[in-house]
Scaffold this active site. Structure first.
Site: not given
Ligand code: GLY
Ligand code: MN
Ligand code: MN
Length: 485
Positions: A39, A242, A259, A270, A349, A353, A360, A383, A387, A447, A449
């Protein structure tokens, strides 16, 4: 039940939404509680679209927006008050609260939804509902089938089904002053948390210990949850985009990539920062770090109203490519490397975004397949990262030039599977080149960001002040932590 909140923004959003719904009937389900075992449920978080229109935070609720109804233009279907259930699982607004505290014209127990929808669809030519909700679609198809039967008896019922997504998502994409204040607060708290993580980390700790310090700061400032699972990735783990296991023991000489962002009143930050666990960058780490930093600076400058979103990515990949060539990580010169997109070996990447209620966030990135122009009020991330695979001694680069716009166009025309196959064939025909990766860079992942608001004049970095230059980072890493460790 949420604490008393200002209903005006929700009233205003529903009005704009109702204008778009016109003489249709909109059915917007909220999120359901999902059982984890026995539950016990997974932590509940309201669906962002539903919250955006209602401000209602309880599970198992449905909003009906019916603009041409004489009295019940906005109806909430909710879990009714239930003393026993409330003693176990918490307070409920009930139908009374849905009207008194959330501004519904009427509210009914959720069990009455199907019956009342059968009445509401009469004289409504379209149903505004987002298909693709496995827990709800069946109800809607049954409702439409019943409506069809009624149509054959001469009644008007929905003959078309429209997706409310684009209407709500375009509204969510441009921030009001109130929404922006929430976004800023999420960014501020997250900035403090990243700074503390830099002070706190030291060799020998586990990644989850730094995660605990970071998330302590989120929670201690009143943030109810993170905006997404925190990525606390040391050493080679930083090359997993991720990574969320967060259980490696950090060694002297590692970089730590964090991150993470907290949520504040349904807006999330973010932020990514990368710093040396022992407080000092090595030469190769610093070379990669400063390259990413330069690329990010170029990306930030490209955030301007009227500029296309793609311009941000273009600025970033150019700087990254120039630096990668200089560091000996790419086999060809800058022009070829860009035309052949060789930077993708180390930067797989995108640069940005949308950011808002969801990390996102919603909103189209292309309009009629063309990258959309930025407008004041939009919030996006910038960002860049690099890598370098910890295990591979060489990298293989395809000698194929291509344009991303053409690839998009092709995917649209042929569909993703056929387009992908064509790309594979072209790549095989073009041939490849194998290039040695200098040992000193292997296993480095960086990275950086930030979250940026588009203003009338350019970009405003909402996460400014989070230590970022090499000096700033090394200085804060040397400070004693505020939290005990
Ligand atoms: N934290 C996920 C991204 O930076 O897109
Ligand atoms: Mn991001
Ligand atoms: Mn991020």
């Amino acid at each position: 039940m949420t604490p008393a909140q200002d209903l005006a923004p929700f009233v205003e959003r529903r009005q704009r939404f109702a204008d778009a719904v016109g003489d249709g009937l909109a059915v917007i389900p909220g999120a359901r509680e999902v059982l984890r075992n026995g539950d016990v449920s997974y932590e509940f978080r309201q669906d962002s679209d539903f919250f955006f229109l209602t401000g209602f935070e309880e599970p198992d609720a449905v909003a009906v927006i019916n603009p041409s109804h004489a009295k019940e233009r906005y109806v909430l279907f909710v879990r009714p008050r239930d003393r026993e259930r409330e003693i176990w699982n918490g307070r409920r607004a009930g139908v009374e609260g849905a009207v008194a505290d959330y501004g519904a014209d009427a509210a009914y127990p959720i069990d009455e939804l199907d019956r009342r929808l059968r009445e509401y669809i009469l004289d409504r030519p379209s149903l505004v509902y987002r298909l693709g909700n496995p827990a709800f679609d069946g109800r809607i198809t049954r409702l439409l089938a019943e409506g069809r039967a009624a149509r054959s008896r001469g009644q008007v019922t929905p003959a078309t089904i429209e997706d409310p997504g684009p209407i709500v998502h375009e509204m969510r994409l441009r921030r009001s002053p109130g929404e922006l204040a929430r976004q800023r607060r999420a960014c501020e708290i997250s900035r403090e948390a990243h700074a503390e993580a830099m002070r706190y980390a030291r060799p020998g700790q586990y990644e989850y210990q730094v995660q605990a310090a970071l998330e302590f700061v989120f929670r201690a400032h009143g943030s109810p949850r993170t905006g997404y699972p925190s990525i606390v990735a040391s050493g080679p783990n930083a090359c997993i985009l991720h990574y969320t296991e967060n259980r490696r023991r950090m060694a002297d000489g590692d970089l730590l990539l964090i991150d993470a962002g907290c949520e504040w009143e349904y807006h999330t930050a973010d932020i990514t920062r990368t710093f040396p666990v022992n407080g000092r960058f090595t030469g190769p780490q610093r070379a990669i770090y400063e390259l990413v930093l330069r690329a990010q600076a170029a990306g930030l400058v490209a955030v301007r109203p009227g500029h296309r979103l793609e311009a941000v990515h273009d600025a970033v990949r150019r700087v990254l490519t120039e630096g990668l060539v200089e560091l000996g990580l790419l086999p060809r010169g800058v022009a070829d490397s860009l035309a052949m997109h060789h930077y993708r070996e180390f930067y797989p990447h995108g640069t940005s975004h949308w950011l808002g209620m969801d990390v996102h966030d919603v909103g189209d990135y292309r309009i009629r397949r063309v990258s959309r122009p930025l407008e004041a009020g939009m919030v996006l991330t910038v960002e860049p990262g690099l890598y370098v695979d910890p295990e591979r001694e060489t990298a293989t680069f395809a000698l194929r030039e291509y344009s991303e716009d053409e690839m998009w166009e092709r995917r649209y025309r042929l569909g993703a599977t056929a387009a992908k196959q064509l790309e594979e064939e072209e790549r095989a025909r073009a041939g490849t080149i194998v290039h040695a990766i200098p040992r000193e860079f292997r296993g480095i992942g960086v990275r950086i960001e930030d979250d940026v608001l588009v203003t009338a004049y350019g970009g405003e970095v909402l996460t400014a002040g989070t230590p970022k230059t090499v000096d700033e980072v090394e200085r804060i890493c040397a400070e004693p932590p505020r939290l005990p460790r």
